[in-house]
Design an enzyme around this catalytic site. Structure first.
Site, PDB file in Angstrom:
ATOM      1  N   GLU A 182      -1.174 -11.563   1.792  1.00  0.00           N
ATOM      2  CA  GLU A 182      -2.551 -11.764   2.264  1.00  0.00           C
ATOM      3  C   GLU A 182      -3.169 -13.048   1.714  1.00  0.00           C
ATOM      4  O   GLU A 182      -4.027 -13.650   2.342  1.00  0.00           O
ATOM      5  CB  GLU A 182      -3.432 -10.568   1.910  1.00  0.00           C
ATOM      6  CG  GLU A 182      -3.146  -9.298   2.720  1.00  0.00           C
ATOM      7  CD  GLU A 182      -2.022  -8.461   2.124  1.00  0.00           C
ATOM      8  OE1 GLU A 182      -1.385  -8.903   1.133  1.00  0.00           O
ATOM      9  OE2 GLU A 182      -1.770  -7.358   2.657  1.00  0.00           O
ATOM     10  N   PHE A 187      -6.992   6.998  -1.693  1.00  0.00           N
ATOM     11  CA  PHE A 187      -5.801   6.153  -1.660  1.00  0.00           C
ATOM     12  C   PHE A 187      -6.148   4.789  -1.066  1.00  0.00           C
ATOM     13  O   PHE A 187      -6.765   4.693  -0.016  1.00  0.00           O
ATOM     14  CB  PHE A 187      -4.698   6.835  -0.829  1.00  0.00           C
ATOM     15  CG  PHE A 187      -3.455   5.990  -0.721  1.00  0.00           C
ATOM     16  CD1 PHE A 187      -2.720   5.670  -1.854  1.00  0.00           C
ATOM     17  CD2 PHE A 187      -3.058   5.485   0.511  1.00  0.00           C
ATOM     18  CE1 PHE A 187      -1.586   4.865  -1.754  1.00  0.00           C
ATOM     19  CE2 PHE A 187      -1.922   4.689   0.606  1.00  0.00           C
ATOM     20  CZ  PHE A 187      -1.184   4.373  -0.526  1.00  0.00           C
ATOM     21  N   GLN A 188      -5.761   3.748  -1.751  1.00  0.00           N
ATOM     22  CA  GLN A 188      -6.006   2.358  -1.343  1.00  0.00           C
ATOM     23  C   GLN A 188      -7.490   2.043  -1.149  1.00  0.00           C
ATOM     24  O   GLN A 188      -7.869   1.279  -0.267  1.00  0.00           O
ATOM     25  CB  GLN A 188      -5.202   1.999  -0.082  1.00  0.00           C
ATOM     26  CG  GLN A 188      -3.705   2.015  -0.377  1.00  0.00           C
ATOM     27  CD  GLN A 188      -2.867   1.334   0.677  1.00  0.00           C
ATOM     28  OE1 GLN A 188      -3.186   1.408   1.863  1.00  0.00           O
ATOM     29  NE2 GLN A 188      -1.782   0.702   0.260  1.00  0.00           N
ATOM     30  N   LYS A 222     -12.438   3.058   8.210  1.00  0.00           N
ATOM     31  CA  LYS A 222     -11.454   3.464   9.216  1.00  0.00           C
ATOM     32  C   LYS A 222     -12.075   4.344  10.301  1.00  0.00           C
ATOM     33  O   LYS A 222     -11.776   4.191  11.485  1.00  0.00           O
ATOM     34  CB  LYS A 222     -10.279   4.191   8.538  1.00  0.00           C
ATOM     35  CG  LYS A 222      -9.152   4.511   9.500  1.00  0.00           C
ATOM     36  CD  LYS A 222      -7.883   4.970   8.793  1.00  0.00           C
ATOM     37  CE  LYS A 222      -6.756   5.146   9.805  1.00  0.00           C
ATOM     38  NZ  LYS A 222      -5.485   5.532   9.168  1.00  0.00           N
ATOM     39  N   MET A 281       0.733 -30.701 -14.817  1.00  0.00           N
ATOM     40  CA  MET A 281      -0.622 -31.034 -15.262  1.00  0.00           C
ATOM     41  C   MET A 281      -0.930 -30.382 -16.614  1.00  0.00           C
ATOM     42  O   MET A 281      -1.573 -30.983 -17.483  1.00  0.00           O
ATOM     43  CB  MET A 281      -1.648 -30.601 -14.204  1.00  0.00           C
ATOM     44  CG  MET A 281      -3.065 -30.986 -14.536  1.00  0.00           C
ATOM     45  SD  MET A 281      -3.246 -32.757 -14.804  1.00  0.00           S
ATOM     46  CE  MET A 281      -3.722 -33.310 -13.168  1.00  0.00           C
TER      47      MET A 281
END
Ligand SMILES: Cc1ncc(C[n+]2csc(CCOP(=O)(O)OP(=O)(O)O)c2C)c(N)n1
Ligand SMILES: [Mg+2]
Length: 579
Positions: free
Chosen positions: A52, A114-115, A164, A477
């Site tokens: 993502e 969940f999630q 959802k 760097m």
């Protein structure tokens, strides 16, 4: 006309009405209802990325190359939290993106379902605005509002989180919706009194500078800037976010200011008696130690975001407005007054700095490759029409210093957040937005290992980007700071890529790309030319460069710009030291 459909269908219809042609994302449980109607859309192309974070940076690259809003999509929980870095990146660099995330069902919100992650809470400080939708009737209006907020005023990221059940429920759809944003009215017209004040200071000044930032290109005002610069004869500096907004080859261009800026640009700001800041934010990477920044300068500061003005440095003349309108008004006011400042002595000093302290670099006696030389040749061969998308580190600074930019918006990088891993996915997004352009990513060996999985996306979706990996075997760097400030104690910066772990050529091939390697200066041109000829698949070049190359000039963090070094323990001699 109103139609019955699900919330998910209304989301896809709204995106189609907003003329969205590309969405970058990955599906999952909570957003799954939206992926079903997306499957049927003939207008919106969904690009399945591999992470993502890649979706978010791709949306940013797309937005920056096209000037349109970039769109990314993810599921709830880990999908959404993987978008946090690109959202923060877009916030810092004022990039217009809309991130759409699925959320757990509204009844489960707050239960550690969940999630479940409170993504609107998490992104509150890094979005221009965000929404949580639980009623499907709100979807079309919210999508329109999200695009409006992202793209108007000071651009930025907007998150739309949709539960959802709202995606699944039946609703009615009609277009266009009526936006409800009573408190949102960005000021674009500058105040004429402030413009007259600024014009007066410009005429009175002896050592003025136009300090140009990312806001000028975002306002589409580079033509107006050229007009203002040539009308007044004032020198111009372009920040990391403004490279290309004013042509590098123009005699009035002093270079990039800041930590790795040119002596002429840093010196111009430090010694000026008037700074005209246009779409800038007086960032610490530009000002160095704030208390000693440009001590004799009066400040004119124009920005569309009033919160930027006098945030770091007090503005004597604050101007809130769109840079295009500000610059246009300045040009006409100055022209009407017929007054001209006399900057002859100023130009003598500045041309002296330019001639005495040009950008330069070491070449290596053992015949190994100087990374700066790779940049010079890349700029010369790929040319000013190409887009260059950098990662974060030494290679980013060399890309800014040595490629040479002539066209606005052709250098795309992560300036504010400094996000390693930006280049590959952002280049993919830029190439999808500008399929006819040549798009080069310039990445570090460290950065490349953070997001190179999007090469799979590029190969499968037919996005032939070109990637120059500047492989110095190190987190260069950080190693440079260890060289200078930590007694050459190289704690955890050696990536050991000299052992070819991974072998970037094989890695490229494994991803269905062409992999090339270049280790010697005499092979640079032929390798770049070979990559330029391949236009059907992505190409990765592993440029193996000397690990000790350093970025100069440098203003050490927290020190004064007056103490800029052009090499280790080497400082320029300033004109006013003799005064
Ligand atoms: C996500 C992230 N983690 C850590 C850093 C700190 N950091 C800045 S530059 C850099 C090294 C980058 O290495 P590489 O990609 O090889 O570029 P180089 O400097 O060698 O050109 C690191 C670790 C960062 N900017 N971003
Ligand atoms: Mg490196």
């Amino acid at each position: 006309m109103t139609e019955r459909m699900t919330g998910a269908q209304s989301l896809v219809r709204a995106l189609e009405h907003m003329d969205v042609d590309t969405v970058f994302g990955i599906p999952g449980g909570a957003i799954l209802p939206a992926y079903d109607p997306l499957y049927d859309s003939t207008k919106v192309r969904h690009v399945l990325v591999r992470h993502e974070q890649g979706a978010g940076h791709a949306a940013e690259g797309y937005a920056q190359a096209t000037g349109r809003v970039g769109v990314c999509m993810a599921t709830s929980g880990p999908g959404a939290t993987n978008l946090v870095t690109p959202i923060a990146d877009a916030y810092m660099d004022s990039v217009p993106i809309v991130a759409i995330t699925g959320q757990v069902a509204s009844a489960a919100i707050g239960t550690d379902a969940f999630q479940e992650a409170d993504i609107s809470g998490i992104t509150m400080p890094i979005t221009k605005h965000n929404f949580l939708i639980t009623d499907p009737a709100d979807i079309p209006r919210t999508i329109m509002e999200a695009f409006h907020i992202a793209s108007t005023g000071r651009p930025g990221p907007v998150l739309v989180d949709i539960s959802k059940d709202a995606l699944q429920a039946e609703t009615t759809f009609s277009w266009p919706p009526v936006m409800q944003l009573p408190g949102y009215r960005p000021v674009t017209r500058p105040h004429s009194k402030q413009i007259r004040e600024a014009a007066k200071l410009i005429a009175e000044a002896r050592r003025p500078v136009l300090y140009v930032g990312g806001g000028v290109h975002k306002a589409g005002a580079s033509a107006e800037l050229l007009e203002l610069a040539e009308l007044t004869g004032i020198p111009v500096v372009t920040t990391l976010m403004a490279r290309g907004t004013f042509p590098d080859s123009h005699p009035q261009h002093m270079g990039m200011p800041g930590m790795h800026g040119s002596v002429s640009a840093v010196g111009a700001l430090q010694q000026s008696d008037l700074i005209v800041g246009l779409g800038v934010r007086f960032d610490d990477r530009v000002t160095g130690q704030l208390s000693s920044f440009a001590p004799r300068a009066k400040i004119v500061h124009a920005d569309i975001d009033p919160a930027e003005i006098s945030k770091n440095r007090h503005a004597d003349v604050p101007i809130v407005g769109d840079c295009k309108e500000v610059i246009t008004d300045l040009v006409s006011t100055i022209r009407a007054s017929g007054e001209h400042g006399d900057y002859t002595d100023w130009w003598t000093a500045l041309n002296g700095y330019k001639a005495t302290y040009p950008l330069g670099y070491d070449t290596w006696e053992d015949g190994s490759l100087a990374p700066q030389y790779v940049m010079e040749r890349l700029g010369a061969i790929a040319g000013p029409e190409a887009y260059y998308v950098a990662g974060v580190g030494q290679h980013q600074m060399w890309a800014s210093q040595f490629i040479g930019y002539e066209k606005p918006g052709t250098f795309i990088n992560s300036g504010g957040l400094g996000t390693m891993g930006f280049a590959v996915p952002a280049a993919m997004g830029a190439k999808m937005g500008r399929p006819d352009a040549t798009v080069w990513a310039i990445d570090g060996d460290g950065c490349f290992q953070m997001t190179n999985q999007e090469l799979a996306t590029c190969a499968i979706e037919g996005v032939p980007v070109k990637i120059a990996v500047i492989n110095n075997g190190n987190l260069g760097m950080v190693r440079q700071w260890q060289t200078l400030f930590y007694d050459e104690r190289y704690s955890n910066t050696n990536l050991q890529t000299t052992r070819r772990i991974p072998d970037f050529v094989k890695l490229a091939e494994a991803y269905g790309c062409v992999g090339l390697r270049c280790e010697r200066p005499e092979d640079v041109d032929a390798t770049i030319e070979k990559a330029m000829e391949i236009n059907d698949v992505p190409v990765v070049i592993d440029f193996v460069v000397h690990q000790d190359a350093m970025v100069w000039p440098m203003v050490a963090a927290g020190t004064s710009n007056d103490d800029i070094k052009i090499a280790r323990d080497m400082a320029p001699k300033w004109e006013n030291e003799d005064d």
